[in-house]
Design a protein around this motif. Structure first.
Motif, PDB file in Angstrom:
ATOM      1  N   MET A   1       0.785  -1.223   0.010  1.00 52.02           N
ATOM      2  CA  MET A   1       0.010   0.086  -0.102  1.00 52.02           C
ATOM      3  C   MET A   1       0.921   1.230   0.113  1.00 52.02           C
ATOM      4  SD  MET A   1      -3.005   1.276   2.752  1.00 52.02           S
ATOM      5  CE  MET A   1      -1.822   1.389   4.280  1.00 52.02           C
ATOM      6  N   GLY A   2       0.869   2.109  -1.170  1.00 52.17           N
ATOM      7  CA  GLY A   2       1.739   3.290  -1.216  1.00 52.17           C
ATOM      8  C   GLY A   2       0.813   4.373  -0.939  1.00 52.17           C
ATOM      9  N   ALA A   3       0.556   4.786   0.521  1.00 53.92           N
ATOM     10  CA  ALA A   3      -0.222   5.713   0.783  1.00 53.92           C
ATOM     11  C   ALA A   3       0.458   6.389   1.950  1.00 53.92           C
ATOM     12  CB  ALA A   3      -1.458   5.049   1.783  1.00 53.92           C
ATOM     13  N   TRP A   4       0.286   8.001   1.892  1.00 58.74           N
ATOM     14  CA  TRP A   4       1.027   8.780   2.928  1.00 58.74           C
ATOM     15  C   TRP A   4      -0.252   9.877   3.501  1.00 58.74           C
ATOM     16  CZ3 TRP A   4       1.403   8.473  -2.420  1.00 58.74           C
ATOM     17  CH2 TRP A   4       0.481   9.483  -3.208  1.00 58.74           C
ATOM     18  N   GLY A   5      -1.379   9.238   3.610  1.00 60.85           N
ATOM     19  CA  GLY A   5      -2.246   9.953   4.196  1.00 60.85           C
ATOM     20  C   GLY A   5      -3.662   8.949   4.306  1.00 60.85           C
ATOM     21  N   VAL A   6      -4.781   9.400   4.999  1.00 60.44           N
ATOM     22  CA  VAL A   6      -5.888   8.663   5.067  1.00 60.44           C
ATOM     23  C   VAL A   6      -6.876   8.580   3.745  1.00 60.44           C
ATOM     24  CG1 VAL A   6      -5.934   8.307   7.436  1.00 60.44           C
ATOM     25  CG2 VAL A   6      -7.171  10.389   6.549  1.00 60.44           C
ATOM     26  N   LYS A   7      -6.834   9.745   3.000  1.00 62.26           N
ATOM     27  CA  LYS A   7      -7.387   9.984   1.921  1.00 62.26           C
ATOM     28  C   LYS A   7      -7.094   8.912   0.676  1.00 62.26           C
ATOM     29  CE  LYS A   7      -8.723  14.782   2.606  1.00 62.26           C
ATOM     30  NZ  LYS A   7      -8.645  15.891   2.056  1.00 62.26           N
ATOM     31  N   ALA A   8      -7.856   8.540  -0.043  1.00 68.55           N
ATOM     32  CA  ALA A   8      -7.562   7.641  -1.121  1.00 68.55           C
ATOM     33  C   ALA A   8      -6.792   8.365  -2.050  1.00 68.55           C
ATOM     34  CB  ALA A   8      -8.968   6.964  -1.655  1.00 68.55           C
ATOM     35  N   LEU A   9      -7.170   9.581  -2.154  1.00 66.99           N
ATOM     36  CA  LEU A   9      -6.398  10.535  -3.093  1.00 66.99           C
ATOM     37  C   LEU A   9      -4.822  10.583  -2.555  1.00 66.99           C
ATOM     38  CD1 LEU A   9      -8.860  12.779  -4.339  1.00 66.99           C
ATOM     39  CD2 LEU A   9      -8.025  11.102  -5.767  1.00 66.99           C
ATOM     40  N   GLN A  10      -4.696  10.334  -1.502  1.00 60.59           N
ATOM     41  CA  GLN A  10      -3.060  10.219  -0.882  1.00 60.59           C
ATOM     42  C   GLN A  10      -2.483   8.864  -0.987  1.00 60.59           C
ATOM     43  OE1 GLN A  10      -4.432  11.842   2.838  1.00 60.59           O
ATOM     44  NE2 GLN A  10      -3.631  13.881   2.318  1.00 60.59           N
ATOM     45  N   SER A  11      -2.829   8.351  -2.301  1.00 61.15           N
ATOM     46  CA  SER A  11      -2.327   6.899  -2.405  1.00 61.15           C
ATOM     47  C   SER A  11      -1.722   6.911  -3.830  1.00 61.15           C
ATOM     48  CB  SER A  11      -3.233   5.996  -1.979  1.00 61.15           C
ATOM     49  OG  SER A  11      -4.215   5.696  -2.799  1.00 61.15           O
ATOM     50  N   ASP A  12      -0.964   5.751  -4.105  1.00 62.50           N
ATOM     51  CA  ASP A  12      -0.597   5.418  -5.345  1.00 62.50           C
ATOM     52  C   ASP A  12      -1.640   5.185  -6.406  1.00 62.50           C
ATOM     53  OD1 ASP A  12       2.171   6.048  -4.701  1.00 62.50           O
ATOM     54  OD2 ASP A  12       2.650   3.825  -4.657  1.00 62.50           O
ATOM     55  N   GLU A  13      -2.632   4.484  -5.694  1.00 67.27           N
ATOM     56  CA  GLU A  13      -3.834   3.813  -6.630  1.00 67.27           C
ATOM     57  C   GLU A  13      -4.864   5.156  -6.730  1.00 67.27           C
ATOM     58  OE1 GLU A  13      -1.953   0.561  -4.393  1.00 67.27           O
ATOM     59  OE2 GLU A  13      -2.772   2.470  -3.678  1.00 67.27           O
ATOM     60  N   GLY A  14      -5.017   5.801  -5.710  1.00 67.44           N
ATOM     61  CA  GLY A  14      -5.841   6.919  -6.090  1.00 67.44           C
ATOM     62  C   GLY A  14      -5.431   8.023  -7.006  1.00 67.44           C
ATOM     63  N   LEU A  15      -4.004   8.056  -7.289  1.00 66.74           N
ATOM     64  CA  LEU A  15      -3.504   9.295  -8.067  1.00 66.74           C
ATOM     65  C   LEU A  15      -3.437   8.368  -9.359  1.00 66.74           C
ATOM     66  CD1 LEU A  15      -0.389  10.777  -6.152  1.00 66.74           C
ATOM     67  CD2 LEU A  15      -2.741  11.457  -6.590  1.00 66.74           C
ATOM     68  N   GLU A  16      -3.301   7.142  -9.740  1.00 65.79           N
ATOM     69  CA  GLU A  16      -3.393   6.652 -10.833  1.00 65.79           C
ATOM     70  C   GLU A  16      -4.856   6.673 -11.406  1.00 65.79           C
ATOM     71  OE1 GLU A  16      -2.127   2.418 -11.003  1.00 65.79           O
ATOM     72  OE2 GLU A  16      -0.287   2.945 -10.068  1.00 65.79           O
ATOM     73  N   LEU A  17      -5.793   6.529 -10.513  1.00 68.41           N
ATOM     74  CA  LEU A  17      -7.399   6.896 -10.870  1.00 68.41           C
ATOM     75  C   LEU A  17      -7.517   8.201 -11.228  1.00 68.41           C
ATOM     76  CD1 LEU A  17     -10.370   5.996 -11.064  1.00 68.41           C
ATOM     77  CD2 LEU A  17     -10.355   6.807  -8.653  1.00 68.41           C
ATOM     78  N   LEU A  18      -7.053   9.143 -10.676  1.00 73.16           N
ATOM     79  CA  LEU A  18      -7.032  10.590 -10.717  1.00 73.16           C
ATOM     80  C   LEU A  18      -6.532  10.902 -12.114  1.00 73.16           C
ATOM     81  CD1 LEU A  18      -7.786  13.322  -9.858  1.00 73.16           C
ATOM     82  CD2 LEU A  18      -5.625  13.634  -8.925  1.00 73.16           C
ATOM     83  N   SER A  19      -5.322  10.451 -12.568  1.00 69.90           N
ATOM     84  CA  SER A  19      -4.954  10.621 -13.897  1.00 69.90           C
ATOM     85  C   SER A  19      -6.002   9.902 -15.176  1.00 69.90           C
ATOM     86  CB  SER A  19      -3.815   9.683 -14.161  1.00 69.90           C
ATOM     87  OG  SER A  19      -3.281   9.966 -15.296  1.00 69.90           O
ATOM     88  N   ALA A  20      -6.681   8.620 -14.615  1.00 71.24           N
ATOM     89  CA  ALA A  20      -7.598   8.093 -15.852  1.00 71.24           C
ATOM     90  C   ALA A  20      -8.913   9.325 -15.776  1.00 71.24           C
ATOM     91  CB  ALA A  20      -8.029   6.841 -15.344  1.00 71.24           C
ATOM     92  N   ILE A  21      -9.131   9.928 -14.433  1.00 67.14           N
ATOM     93  CA  ILE A  21     -10.449  10.858 -14.500  1.00 67.14           C
ATOM     94  C   ILE A  21     -10.115  12.007 -15.221  1.00 67.14           C
ATOM     95  CG2 ILE A  21     -11.732  12.223 -12.924  1.00 67.14           C
ATOM     96  CD1 ILE A  21     -12.501   8.986 -13.078  1.00 67.14           C
ATOM     97  N   GLU A  22      -8.841  12.550 -15.013  1.00 67.22           N
ATOM     98  CA  GLU A  22      -8.450  13.737 -15.672  1.00 67.22           C
ATOM     99  C   GLU A  22      -8.502  13.451 -17.180  1.00 67.22           C
ATOM    100  OE1 GLU A  22      -4.672  14.561 -13.792  1.00 67.22           O
ATOM    101  OE2 GLU A  22      -5.460  15.880 -12.306  1.00 67.22           O
ATOM    102  N   GLY A  23      -8.186  12.473 -17.946  1.00 67.91           N
ATOM    103  CA  GLY A  23      -8.371  12.252 -19.185  1.00 67.91           C
ATOM    104  C   GLY A  23     -10.020  12.146 -19.578  1.00 67.91           C
ATOM    105  N   LEU A  24     -10.690  11.538 -18.840  1.00 66.26           N
ATOM    106  CA  LEU A  24     -12.151  11.718 -18.912  1.00 66.26           C
ATOM    107  C   LEU A  24     -12.575  13.191 -19.053  1.00 66.26           C
ATOM    108  CD1 LEU A  24     -14.965  10.523 -19.198  1.00 66.26           C
ATOM    109  CD2 LEU A  24     -14.987  10.463 -16.588  1.00 66.26           C
ATOM    110  N   ALA A  25     -12.207  14.056 -18.218  1.00 65.22           N
ATOM    111  CA  ALA A  25     -12.663  15.452 -17.876  1.00 65.22           C
ATOM    112  C   ALA A  25     -12.080  16.147 -19.047  1.00 65.22           C
ATOM    113  CB  ALA A  25     -12.540  15.881 -16.738  1.00 65.22           C
ATOM    114  N   ALA A  26     -10.997  16.029 -19.490  1.00 61.98           N
ATOM    115  CA  ALA A  26     -10.374  16.850 -20.626  1.00 61.98           C
ATOM    116  C   ALA A  26     -10.977  17.503 -21.570  1.00 61.98           C
ATOM    117  CB  ALA A  26      -9.248  16.004 -21.289  1.00 61.98           C
TER     118      ALA A  26
END
Length: 149
Positions: A1-26
């Motif tokens: 688990m690559g996490a640096w905080g309790v939020k899901a967006l504070q994890s490696d998996e969360g940032l990978e998801l965010l990247s995919a979402i940014e592509g959708l929102a572009a």
């Protein structure tokens, strides 16, 4: 688990998801909760059954909920480029079902909970996220989420 905080967006998996979402929102002015859930499923970040014990799926449901409720202050671009996020009935229902399943499970039944080992800060964040998502879903059924909180 690559996490640096309790939020899901504070994890490696969360940032990978965010990247995919940014592509959708572009180049779009808005994205619905239904579209967020569908995109996450299409990319393999989220399954169909909240009963599935899959760490990535749990992190994804929490991260999508953080994005939808505007709990993104820690991001470099918390407003996701100014894209309005619309809480739709079905999309928020799916995410709430997932978060309720995480919250109501035992540590032994859920890898996500087992890895957090009953951390009270993580449990409080999960409760806060559920409450924020329920507040969005109890609105008119469809509305824009704040850009960040």
């Amino acid at each position: 688990m690559g996490a640096w905080g309790v939020k899901a967006l504070q994890s490696d998996e969360g940032l990978e998801l965010l990247s995919a979402i940014e592509g959708l929102a572009a180049e779009r002015s808005s994205v619905t909760a239904d579209e967020l859930v569908a995109a996450a499923r299409n990319e393999g970040f989220l399954g169909d059954d909240p009963g599935d014990d899959e760490y990535l799926f749990d992190v994804t449901a929490l991260a999508l909920s953080e994005i939808l409720t505007g709990d993104t202050d820690q991001l470099a671009d918390p407003a996701l480029g100014g894209v309005a996020l619309e809480a739709t009935t079905e999309g928020t229902r799916v995410l709430l079902a997932w978060l309720h399943r995480i919250r109501d499970s035992d540590e032994e039944d859920r890898e996500y909970l087992e890895l957090w080992e009953g951390d009270p800060e993580q449990a409080a964040h999960l409760e806060k996220t559920i409450a924020a998502l329920e507040a969005l879903s109890s609105g008119s059924g469809s509305g824009s989420a704040p850009a960040s909180s």
